[in-house]
Design a protein around this motif. Structure first.
Motif, PDB file in Angstrom:
ATOM      1  N   THR A  54       0.823  -1.209   0.000  1.00  0.00           N
ATOM      2  CA  THR A  54       0.000   0.000   0.000  1.00  0.00           C
ATOM      3  C   THR A  54       0.855   1.255   0.000  1.00  0.00           C
ATOM      4  O   THR A  54       0.627   2.170  -0.793  1.00  0.00           O
ATOM      5  CB  THR A  54      -0.949   0.007   1.220  1.00  0.00           C
ATOM      6  N   VAL A  55       1.839   1.289   0.876  1.00  0.00           N
ATOM      7  CA  VAL A  55       2.710   2.468   0.960  1.00  0.00           C
ATOM      8  C   VAL A  55       3.468   2.650  -0.352  1.00  0.00           C
ATOM      9  O   VAL A  55       3.566   3.763  -0.874  1.00  0.00           O
ATOM     10  CB  VAL A  55       3.669   2.361   2.163  1.00  0.00           C
ATOM     11  N   SER A  56       3.986   1.560  -0.892  1.00  0.00           N
ATOM     12  CA  SER A  56       4.728   1.650  -2.157  1.00  0.00           C
ATOM     13  C   SER A  56       3.836   2.182  -3.262  1.00  0.00           C
ATOM     14  O   SER A  56       4.244   3.030  -4.052  1.00  0.00           O
ATOM     15  CB  SER A  56       5.289   0.283  -2.541  1.00  0.00           C
ATOM     16  N   HIS A  57       2.611   1.692  -3.330  1.00  0.00           N
ATOM     17  CA  HIS A  57       1.677   2.163  -4.349  1.00  0.00           C
ATOM     18  C   HIS A  57       1.358   3.646  -4.147  1.00  0.00           C
ATOM     19  O   HIS A  57       1.318   4.415  -5.110  1.00  0.00           O
ATOM     20  CB  HIS A  57       0.394   1.341  -4.307  1.00  0.00           C
ATOM     21  N   GLU A  58       1.145   4.036  -2.903  1.00  0.00           N
ATOM     22  CA  GLU A  58       0.805   5.435  -2.612  1.00  0.00           C
ATOM     23  C   GLU A  58       1.967   6.379  -2.934  1.00  0.00           C
ATOM     24  O   GLU A  58       1.748   7.535  -3.265  1.00  0.00           O
ATOM     25  CB  GLU A  58       0.381   5.597  -1.148  1.00  0.00           C
ATOM     26  N   VAL A  59       3.187   5.893  -2.844  1.00  0.00           N
ATOM     27  CA  VAL A  59       4.353   6.719  -3.184  1.00  0.00           C
ATOM     28  C   VAL A  59       4.565   6.709  -4.700  1.00  0.00           C
ATOM     29  O   VAL A  59       4.903   7.726  -5.298  1.00  0.00           O
ATOM     30  CB  VAL A  59       5.611   6.218  -2.446  1.00  0.00           C
ATOM     31  N   GLN A  64       5.101   9.016 -10.276  1.00  0.00           N
ATOM     32  CA  GLN A  64       4.898   8.939 -11.724  1.00  0.00           C
ATOM     33  C   GLN A  64       4.439  10.292 -12.275  1.00  0.00           C
ATOM     34  O   GLN A  64       4.819  10.678 -13.386  1.00  0.00           O
ATOM     35  CB  GLN A  64       3.882   7.838 -12.078  1.00  0.00           C
ATOM     36  N   ALA A  65       3.658  11.031 -11.498  1.00  0.00           N
ATOM     37  CA  ALA A  65       3.236  12.370 -11.924  1.00  0.00           C
ATOM     38  C   ALA A  65       4.444  13.303 -11.989  1.00  0.00           C
ATOM     39  O   ALA A  65       4.570  14.101 -12.928  1.00  0.00           O
ATOM     40  CB  ALA A  65       2.187  12.922 -10.953  1.00  0.00           C
ATOM     41  N   ILE A  66       5.337  13.208 -11.022  1.00  0.00           N
ATOM     42  CA  ILE A  66       6.557  14.035 -11.023  1.00  0.00           C
ATOM     43  C   ILE A  66       7.388  13.728 -12.262  1.00  0.00           C
ATOM     44  O   ILE A  66       7.856  14.638 -12.957  1.00  0.00           O
ATOM     45  CB  ILE A  66       7.378  13.803  -9.743  1.00  0.00           C
ATOM     46  N   ILE A  67       7.543  12.438 -12.568  1.00  0.00           N
ATOM     47  CA  ILE A  67       8.334  12.058 -13.756  1.00  0.00           C
ATOM     48  C   ILE A  67       7.656  12.584 -15.023  1.00  0.00           C
ATOM     49  O   ILE A  67       8.321  13.170 -15.894  1.00  0.00           O
ATOM     50  CB  ILE A  67       8.523  10.525 -13.801  1.00  0.00           C
ATOM     51  N   GLY A  68       6.350  12.371 -15.118  1.00  0.00           N
ATOM     52  CA  GLY A  68       5.631  12.819 -16.315  1.00  0.00           C
ATOM     53  C   GLY A  68       5.693  14.326 -16.502  1.00  0.00           C
ATOM     54  O   GLY A  68       5.979  14.824 -17.611  1.00  0.00           O
ATOM     55  N   LEU A  69       5.468  15.068 -15.434  1.00  0.00           N
ATOM     56  CA  LEU A  69       5.530  16.523 -15.535  1.00  0.00           C
ATOM     57  C   LEU A  69       6.960  16.999 -15.803  1.00  0.00           C
ATOM     58  O   LEU A  69       7.176  17.975 -16.541  1.00  0.00           O
ATOM     59  CB  LEU A  69       4.975  17.175 -14.272  1.00  0.00           C
ATOM     60  N   GLY A  70       7.931  16.309 -15.228  1.00  0.00           N
ATOM     61  CA  GLY A  70       9.334  16.657 -15.494  1.00  0.00           C
ATOM     62  C   GLY A  70       9.692  16.449 -16.949  1.00  0.00           C
ATOM     63  O   GLY A  70      10.404  17.263 -17.551  1.00  0.00           O
ATOM     64  N   ALA A  93      14.096  10.640  -9.588  1.00  0.00           N
ATOM     65  CA  ALA A  93      12.722  10.134  -9.525  1.00  0.00           C
ATOM     66  C   ALA A  93      12.629   8.758 -10.178  1.00  0.00           C
ATOM     67  O   ALA A  93      11.954   7.860  -9.664  1.00  0.00           O
ATOM     68  CB  ALA A  93      11.775  11.118 -10.197  1.00  0.00           C
ATOM     69  N   LYS A  94      13.318   8.565 -11.287  1.00  0.00           N
ATOM     70  CA  LYS A  94      13.291   7.259 -11.967  1.00  0.00           C
ATOM     71  C   LYS A  94      13.999   6.193 -11.125  1.00  0.00           C
ATOM     72  O   LYS A  94      13.552   5.043 -11.070  1.00  0.00           O
ATOM     73  CB  LYS A  94      13.912   7.372 -13.355  1.00  0.00           C
ATOM     74  N   LEU A  95      15.084   6.571 -10.462  1.00  0.00           N
ATOM     75  CA  LEU A  95      15.769   5.633  -9.576  1.00  0.00           C
ATOM     76  C   LEU A  95      14.860   5.248  -8.405  1.00  0.00           C
ATOM     77  O   LEU A  95      14.740   4.073  -8.057  1.00  0.00           O
ATOM     78  CB  LEU A  95      17.076   6.244  -9.060  1.00  0.00           C
ATOM     79  N   LEU A  96      14.220   6.230  -7.811  1.00  0.00           N
ATOM     80  CA  LEU A  96      13.295   5.962  -6.714  1.00  0.00           C
ATOM     81  C   LEU A  96      12.139   5.082  -7.185  1.00  0.00           C
ATOM     82  O   LEU A  96      11.714   4.160  -6.486  1.00  0.00           O
ATOM     83  CB  LEU A  96      12.768   7.273  -6.129  1.00  0.00           C
ATOM     84  N   SER A  97      11.650   5.336  -8.378  1.00  0.00           N
ATOM     85  CA  SER A  97      10.579   4.521  -8.945  1.00  0.00           C
ATOM     86  C   SER A  97      11.040   3.071  -9.110  1.00  0.00           C
ATOM     87  O   SER A  97      10.289   2.129  -8.818  1.00  0.00           O
ATOM     88  CB  SER A  97      10.137   5.098 -10.285  1.00  0.00           C
ATOM     89  N   ALA A  98      12.273   2.873  -9.566  1.00  0.00           N
ATOM     90  CA  ALA A  98      12.804   1.514  -9.725  1.00  0.00           C
ATOM     91  C   ALA A  98      12.911   0.814  -8.367  1.00  0.00           C
ATOM     92  O   ALA A  98      12.591  -0.376  -8.244  1.00  0.00           O
ATOM     93  CB  ALA A  98      14.167   1.560 -10.414  1.00  0.00           C
ATOM     94  N   ILE A  99      13.331   1.544  -7.353  1.00  0.00           N
ATOM     95  CA  ILE A  99      13.432   0.962  -6.001  1.00  0.00           C
ATOM     96  C   ILE A  99      12.042   0.552  -5.510  1.00  0.00           C
ATOM     97  O   ILE A  99      11.861  -0.541  -4.965  1.00  0.00           O
ATOM     98  CB  ILE A  99      14.103   1.955  -5.031  1.00  0.00           C
ATOM     99  N   ILE A 100      11.064   1.416  -5.709  1.00  0.00           N
ATOM    100  CA  ILE A 100       9.701   1.104  -5.281  1.00  0.00           C
ATOM    101  C   ILE A 100       9.170  -0.107  -6.046  1.00  0.00           C
ATOM    102  O   ILE A 100       8.542  -0.994  -5.461  1.00  0.00           O
ATOM    103  CB  ILE A 100       8.779   2.328  -5.453  1.00  0.00           C
ATOM    104  N   ASN A 101       9.446  -0.179  -7.333  1.00  0.00           N
ATOM    105  CA  ASN A 101       9.021  -1.350  -8.109  1.00  0.00           C
ATOM    106  C   ASN A 101       9.678  -2.620  -7.582  1.00  0.00           C
ATOM    107  O   ASN A 101       9.045  -3.678  -7.522  1.00  0.00           O
ATOM    108  CB  ASN A 101       9.329  -1.157  -9.592  1.00  0.00           C
ATOM    109  N   ASP A 102      10.946  -2.527  -7.202  1.00  0.00           N
ATOM    110  CA  ASP A 102      11.628  -3.691  -6.619  1.00  0.00           C
ATOM    111  C   ASP A 102      10.969  -4.108  -5.308  1.00  0.00           C
ATOM    112  O   ASP A 102      10.818  -5.304  -5.031  1.00  0.00           O
ATOM    113  CB  ASP A 102      13.113  -3.393  -6.380  1.00  0.00           C
TER     114      ASP A 102
END
Length: 117
Positions: A54-59, A64-70, A93-102
């Protein structure tokens, strides 16, 4: 003599049966306690996994919005300093996204809900 021997043997056997019954009761009580502890541990593990997912999904969603807007911002006219800062923001942001996906993959793997794509 034989009668005394038989009575002694019967008493001895009764003691053995009584002792075995007590030990069996004790084993059954320990098994019941172990089952309760196992079920409790499984509930706690599931709660932890649900929390992490849940926390990972909420983060991940706002990330993803930050990456898209960036990425949209990168198409506008920016100074070199602004482009460097945006590049750092996007790569972080992409690195953090990869960590969350992991983390999400680990959560799925630990719940046996892991499928290879």
């Amino acid at each position: 003599n034989d009668l005394l021997f038989l009575l002694d043997e019967a008493a001895r056997l009764e003691d053995l049966v009584c002792t075995a019954t007590k030990e069996l009761r004790s084993v059954n009580e320990r098994n019941a306690e172990l089952r309760r502890l196992k079920e409790s541990a499984e509930r706690l593990a599931q709660a932890r996994q649900d929390f992490v997912a849940t926390v990972s999904h909420e983060v991940r969603t706002p990330l993803q919005a930050i990456i898209g807007l960036g990425e949209i911002l990168a198409t506008s006219e920016l100074s070199n300093d602004q482009l460097d800062m945006l590049s750092t923001l996007l790569s972080s942001a992409k690195l953090l996204s990869a960590i969350i996906n992991d983390i999400l993959d680990y959560t799925k793997f630990s719940t046996h809900d892991f499928h290879l794509e």
